[in-house]
Design a protein around this motif. Structure first.
Motif, PDB file in Angstrom:
ATOM      1  N   GLN A 163     -13.849  13.362 -33.331  1.00 40.23           N
ATOM      2  CA  GLN A 163     -14.283  13.046 -31.971  1.00 40.23           C
ATOM      3  C   GLN A 163     -15.602  12.256 -31.947  1.00 40.23           C
ATOM      4  O   GLN A 163     -16.490  12.557 -31.164  1.00 40.23           O
ATOM      5  CB  GLN A 163     -14.421  14.346 -31.145  1.00 40.23           C
ATOM      6  CG  GLN A 163     -13.131  15.123 -30.980  1.00 40.23           C
ATOM      7  CD  GLN A 163     -12.048  14.318 -30.279  1.00 40.23           C
ATOM      8  OE1 GLN A 163     -12.351  13.492 -29.435  1.00 40.23           O
ATOM      9  NE2 GLN A 163     -10.806  14.569 -30.631  1.00 40.23           N
ATOM     10  N   ILE A 164     -15.721  11.247 -32.799  1.00 38.37           N
ATOM     11  CA  ILE A 164     -16.917  10.394 -32.779  1.00 38.37           C
ATOM     12  C   ILE A 164     -16.605   9.146 -31.973  1.00 38.37           C
ATOM     13  O   ILE A 164     -15.737   8.350 -32.358  1.00 38.37           O
ATOM     14  CB  ILE A 164     -17.344   9.993 -34.208  1.00 38.37           C
ATOM     15  CG1 ILE A 164     -17.589  11.234 -35.057  1.00 38.37           C
ATOM     16  CG2 ILE A 164     -18.595   9.127 -34.159  1.00 38.37           C
ATOM     17  CD1 ILE A 164     -17.948  10.928 -36.501  1.00 38.37           C
ATOM     18  N   PRO A 165     -17.255   8.942 -30.824  1.00 35.83           N
ATOM     19  CA  PRO A 165     -16.970   7.756 -30.007  1.00 35.83           C
ATOM     20  C   PRO A 165     -17.448   6.473 -30.684  1.00 35.83           C
ATOM     21  O   PRO A 165     -18.366   6.483 -31.497  1.00 35.83           O
ATOM     22  CB  PRO A 165     -17.736   8.020 -28.714  1.00 35.83           C
ATOM     23  CG  PRO A 165     -18.722   9.076 -29.024  1.00 35.83           C
ATOM     24  CD  PRO A 165     -18.244   9.820 -30.221  1.00 35.83           C
ATOM     25  N   VAL A 166     -16.798   5.348 -30.335  1.00 35.65           N
ATOM     26  CA  VAL A 166     -17.102   4.046 -30.926  1.00 35.65           C
ATOM     27  C   VAL A 166     -17.578   3.090 -29.834  1.00 35.65           C
ATOM     28  O   VAL A 166     -16.949   2.970 -28.786  1.00 35.65           O
ATOM     29  CB  VAL A 166     -15.867   3.450 -31.639  1.00 35.65           C
ATOM     30  CG1 VAL A 166     -16.183   2.067 -32.197  1.00 35.65           C
ATOM     31  CG2 VAL A 166     -15.389   4.384 -32.748  1.00 35.65           C
ATOM     32  N   VAL A 167     -18.698   2.415 -30.130  1.00 34.00           N
ATOM     33  CA  VAL A 167     -19.230   1.385 -29.234  1.00 34.00           C
ATOM     34  C   VAL A 167     -19.184   0.051 -29.977  1.00 34.00           C
ATOM     35  O   VAL A 167     -19.711  -0.054 -31.089  1.00 34.00           O
ATOM     36  CB  VAL A 167     -20.678   1.699 -28.805  1.00 34.00           C
ATOM     37  CG1 VAL A 167     -21.222   0.601 -27.896  1.00 34.00           C
ATOM     38  CG2 VAL A 167     -20.751   3.060 -28.115  1.00 34.00           C
ATOM     39  N   SER A 168     -18.540  -0.958 -29.391  1.00 35.18           N
ATOM     40  CA  SER A 168     -18.403  -2.261 -30.053  1.00 35.18           C
ATOM     41  C   SER A 168     -19.215  -3.326 -29.333  1.00 35.18           C
ATOM     42  O   SER A 168     -19.201  -3.399 -28.093  1.00 35.18           O
ATOM     43  CB  SER A 168     -16.932  -2.697 -30.090  1.00 35.18           C
ATOM     44  OG  SER A 168     -16.259  -2.106 -31.163  1.00 35.18           O
TER      45      SER A 168
END
Length: 588
Positions: free
Chosen positions: A369-374
């Motif tokens: 559950q690690i969110p990703v920001v691009s």
């Protein structure tokens, strides 16, 4: 052998031209009367320029024919000719030397160059000589001479001076710099988002990024692009003169060319020709550092070159001839199409295997559950600088297009929360289709993102058009529905119209400067709020029969307090609103 444009010339005229070769000028003159009249008569009959090359003995070594406004210099080694000189006719009766004449003098190293005309039965010769000024060899134009005055002209004063300078000058390493003339078409029915000047300026920046020196820029207004000559046959012939004047050795077109256009343009101009797509692929080849990045570029290059094998004459004839031929995809493609198809299949399989490995990494991230920001944006918008600032990393950040190519991801910790920040390749107008296809596995980082930060170069007057171009690429990779924050970067150097531009964008937006750090703290808070939402606290009462649920809560990292009572366990948790649904997943 008569050099140049001899198509349609009668046999008798060719024989007259042949008879000039080997002739030594009378009385040791630079140009005698008989030869001057013969050159002019033949030139008048064919309405083309006629050229002769002479040596120190004033013997005619070679003869050539051009068109009405330019001469074709014979393809010989001028450095081996002592006292090399040239005379050619000007059918327009203007004896003044053109810029093209002067450029040819310097590039070929001629001691003297003369333009011959006949007016009122009088021979006039406009001459130029090489001279030395300020420790540099230059072209000097003494003026227009009659044959009588030309006999008294002391060419040896200049040639001895230049020879002495060359002998004493330090040896200069051969300059292998590629010098380019950039050409483009401005269509009356506008189809591109960027205006032609902005698009050509961008092409110039691409050339500089590829370490090519742009020496001039030509734009032709047309209803549509010429299917054979790109900018039209007449404009190409003008361009040929400009190439000689500017001493250019490559032409870069602002649009993608097909095999026919490439072959025809190279034949007419006599220099290497590449298009915008090949230029971008070359830059990608230069900047790819990871194994997957190199494979993706090679695949895109092969797919681009495959339908153009018959047209890429000067590009494919070089094993390592600079722009358009280098990088991880650099191959001398003499192999047949089947061999290339086989290589394409091999590369696609290897990239697919790497994509599978990335999917395994992705599944682990989802499990944890690690969110990703691009970070996405137009090339040179400042993505890598922003990435370095947020992640305290050292990803290459330069004021160049496509300075970074390979996707980079770092784990960011903030207020006891973690997320992954990913920097991706920049987008650009007319981004090659094959390149987008090849990089789709890398762009999956954007596709899998929980939040997209669209970095915008606020200082660019075309930033609105750049925003649209980026959004089109995001749509092509099915990312247009992702949650996004518009980050207007470089606000420390914005123009007067920025506030008006800023007000036109609807949606979440922020002003930042990755160089000064202004607005970055506000951006970080916005990221945390967007991906985690507002934090809520809950007290959960869990029976001992469901003790596994307590372990699950600990694995989420949300437990702030825990008490064991006689009949139950009381757990206090702190979690974001967006992730509240995770509390129900571990319940029996």
């Amino acid at each position: 052998m008569i050099y140049g444009n001899i198509d349609g010339l009668k046999k008798s005229l060719l024989e007259r031209l042949e008879d000039l070769r080997g002739l030594v000028m009378e009385n040791n003159e630079l140009l005698d009367e008989n030869t001057a009249y013969e050159l002019w008569e033949i030139s008048t009959l064919i309405n083309r320029e006629v050229i002769i090359i002479t040596d120190k003995r004033n013997e005619i070594l070679e003869v050539g024919v051009g068109d009405f406004r330019s001469a074709s210099f014979p393809e010989i080694d001028y450095e081996k000719i002592q006292g090399a000189k040239s005379f050619h006719t000007h059918p327009n009766e203007n004896p003044n030397l053109s810029d093209q004449d002067k450029s040819a003098m310097l590039s070929l190293g001629l001691d003297l160059l003369g333009a011959v005309v006949v007016r009122d039965d009088k021979i006039l010769v406009g001459i130029g000589v090489l001279d030395v000024e300020d420790d540099e060899i230059v072209v000097k134009v003494p003026g227009i001479f009659s044959l009588k005055d030309l006999r008294r002209f002391e060419i040896d004063v200049y040639s001895d001076k230049v020879s002495k300078f060359k002998r004493n000058a330090p040896k200069i390493v051969s300059d292998e710099t590629e010098k380019a003339v950039l050409i483009g078409v401005s269509l009356k029915s506008k189809t591109e988002m960027l205006d032609i000047q902005s698009s050509m300026d961008e092409l110039k920046e691409l050339a500089l990024t590829a370490e090519v020196v742009p020496v001039d820029m030509v734009v032709q207004n047309k209803d549509k692009i010429d299917s054979n000559f790109y900018i039209g046959k007449g404009k190409l012939l003008e361009l040929k003169e400009l190439i000689q004047i500017k001493n250019a050795n490559i032409v870069i077109c602002n649009d993608e060319l097909n095999a026919v256009q490439l072959r025809i343009i190279e034949t007419v101009l006599g220099v290497k020709v590449i298009d915008r797509t090949a230029l971008i692929l070359d830059i990608f080849a230069k900047h790819a550092t990871t194994g997957e990045g190199k494979l993706q570029v090679e695949l895109a290059q092969l797919k681009y070159r495959l339908p153009r094998l018959m047209g890429m004459g000067k590009v494919l004839s070089r094993a390592g001839g600079g722009i358009g031929t280098r990088g991880p995809g650099e191959k001398k493609l003499e192999t047949d199409r089947r061999a290339i198809y086989k290589q394409v299949n091999i590369l696609e399989k290897r990239i697919k295997d790497m994509q599978s490995a990335r999917q395994i990494q992705k599944s682990r991230r989802v499990k944890n559950q690690i969110p990703v920001v691009s970070l996405v944006g137009y090339t040179n918008a400042g993505k890598s600088t922003m990435f370095n600032l947020i992640s305290s990393s050292s990803v290459l950040a330069q004021d160049k297009l496509f300075a970074t190519l390979d996707s980079t991801t770092r784990k960011i910790k903030m207020d006891d929360k973690e997320f992954l920040l990913s920097d991706t390749v920049g987008f650009i107008e007319k981004l090659p289709h094959d390149l987008v296809e090849s990089f789709k596995s890398t762009l999956d980082e954007v596709k899998d993102a929980d939040l997209i930060l669209h970095i915008i170069d606020s200082s660019n007057p075309n930033c609105l058009q750049q925003i649209k171009i980026v959004e089109e690429v995001l749509q092509s990779i099915e990312c247009s529905d992702k949650e996004m924050v518009y980050v207007f970067n470089k606000t420390d150097i914005v123009g007067e119209d920025f506030d008006q531009i800023y007000s036109m964008i609807r949606g979440d937006k922020l002003k930042t400067s990755a160089i000064t750090g202004d607005g970055v703290e506000k951006l970080l808070k916005a990221i945390v709020k967007k991906i985690f939402g507002d934090t809520i606290e809950k007290v959960l009462e869990i029976p001992y029969s469901d003790s596994k649920y307590v372990s699950y809560l600990h694995s989420l990292g949300v437990v702030t307090d825990e008490k064991y009572l006689e009949d139950k366990i009381v757990v206090k948790v702190q979690i974001s609103e967006k992730n509240e649904h995770l509390l129900n997943k571990g319940k029996v």
